[in-house]
Write a protein that holds these residues in place. Structure first.
Motif, PDB file in Angstrom:
ATOM      1  N   GLU A  12      -1.860  12.798   1.877  1.00 20.03           N
ATOM      2  CA  GLU A  12      -2.808  12.073   1.039  1.00 20.03           C
ATOM      3  C   GLU A  12      -3.273  12.917  -0.141  1.00 20.03           C
ATOM      4  N   SER A  13      -3.311  14.215   0.007  1.00 22.53           N
ATOM      5  CA  SER A  13      -3.715  15.081  -1.108  1.00 22.53           C
ATOM      6  C   SER A  13      -2.773  14.903  -2.307  1.00 22.53           C
ATOM      7  N   ARG A  14      -1.484  14.671  -2.057  1.00 23.22           N
ATOM      8  CA  ARG A  14      -0.538  14.418  -3.156  1.00 23.22           C
ATOM      9  C   ARG A  14      -0.857  13.099  -3.842  1.00 23.22           C
ATOM     10  N   MET A  15      -1.277  12.114  -3.049  1.00 21.42           N
ATOM     11  CA  MET A  15      -1.630  10.808  -3.623  1.00 21.42           C
ATOM     12  C   MET A  15      -2.848  10.948  -4.526  1.00 21.42           C
ATOM     13  N   GLN A  16      -3.806  11.742  -4.114  1.00 35.14           N
ATOM     14  CA  GLN A  16      -5.023  11.927  -4.907  1.00 35.14           C
ATOM     15  C   GLN A  16      -4.722  12.629  -6.230  1.00 35.14           C
ATOM     16  N   GLU A  17      -3.709  13.488  -6.254  1.00 32.06           N
ATOM     17  CA  GLU A  17      -3.333  14.219  -7.468  1.00 32.06           C
ATOM     18  C   GLU A  17      -2.484  13.372  -8.420  1.00 32.06           C
ATOM     19  N   TYR A  18      -1.872  12.323  -7.905  1.00 31.48           N
ATOM     20  CA  TYR A  18      -0.898  11.538  -8.663  1.00 31.48           C
ATOM     21  C   TYR A  18      -1.574  10.683  -9.719  1.00 31.48           C
ATOM     22  N   LYS A  19      -1.055  10.715 -10.934  1.00 30.91           N
ATOM     23  CA  LYS A  19      -1.532   9.859 -12.019  1.00 30.91           C
ATOM     24  C   LYS A  19      -0.602   8.650 -12.102  1.00 30.91           C
ATOM     25  N   ARG A  20      -1.129   7.490 -11.843  1.00 32.53           N
ATOM     26  CA  ARG A  20      -0.317   6.273 -11.831  1.00 32.53           C
ATOM     27  C   ARG A  20       0.145   5.901 -13.240  1.00 32.53           C
ATOM     28  N   ARG A  51       1.842   4.976  -0.451  1.00 33.88           N
ATOM     29  CA  ARG A  51       1.040   6.197  -0.546  1.00 33.88           C
ATOM     30  C   ARG A  51       1.955   7.406  -0.455  1.00 33.88           C
ATOM     31  N   SER A  74       0.808  -1.230   0.000  1.00 36.62           N
ATOM     32  CA  SER A  74       0.000   0.000   0.000  1.00 36.62           C
ATOM     33  C   SER A  74       0.841   1.280   0.000  1.00 36.62           C
TER      34      SER A  74
END
Length: 187
Positions: A98-106, A94, A92
């Motif tokens: 968490e806001s950076r994770m939400q912005e990240y394009k995998r 991350r 997992s």
């Protein structure tokens, strides 16, 4: 340390330094911190890898939300552009916060996935491809990890010459690296 060893293409460290709770001649300490300094590897710059155990944890990252902890075990990757927090065995991952994770394009998955180390081993035994943790990989990684124990036992920062398997600045490490065997016994 497997994830860092694999992802960062680590080989032998240039030096190893450790600290711990009191050490017994028979057992490991209750807690320790080991810092491995690795030299540049190809295009990759020098890197420090730190191991914390026995309940000792790294400093809490400023990026970590107040209601979120580091967890009981896991990995914290600290890079020039941010930090990644993972559960144990790199589960997992991350970006934090968490806001950076939400912005990240995998990115698309390009690395081959393991069926687990037990299955890898069985498949290799049956003539398949070598296990992801074969001795060519796990042997050198184990040597590096054991250097942390030697740094703990000597109480000194060890400068390491991996190909020669020699602590260049710490002669008192020699018997820990290559112990003397009783007459009639040898490896």
């Amino acid at each position: 340390l497997d994830s860092a060893f694999w992802a960062l293409h680590l080989g032998y460290p240039a030096s190893v330094e450790a600290s711990s709770t009191p050490i017994s001649p028979e057992t490991t300490p209750q807690a320790s911190i080991v810092h491995f300094q690795f030299p540049a590897r190809g295009e990759m710059p020098p890197v420090t890898v730190s191991w914390y155990d026995g309940g000792v944890k790294p400093p809490r990252p400023d990026e970590l939300e107040a209601d979120r902890g580091l967890g009981d075990d896991g990995i914290l990757f600290i890079g020039d552009k941010g930090k990644i927090l993972c559960d144990g065995w790199s589960r997992s991952p991350r970006l934090i916060p968490e806001s950076r994770m939400q912005e990240y394009k995998r990115p698309p998955k390009t690395l081959e996935r393991s069926n687990g180390h037990f299955r890898d081993w069985i498949d290799a035994c049956k003539g398949g491809k070598p296990a992801s943790s074969n001795f060519d990989y796990s042997g050198p990684m184990t040597e590096v990890i054991l250097l942390g124990n030697i740094a703990l036992r000597t109480g000194k920062k060890i400068s390491w010459d991996g190909p020669a398997m020699k602590a260049t600045n710490t002669p008192e490490a020699d018997p820990l690296i290559k112990p003397a065997y009783r007459d009639g016994w040898m490896l």
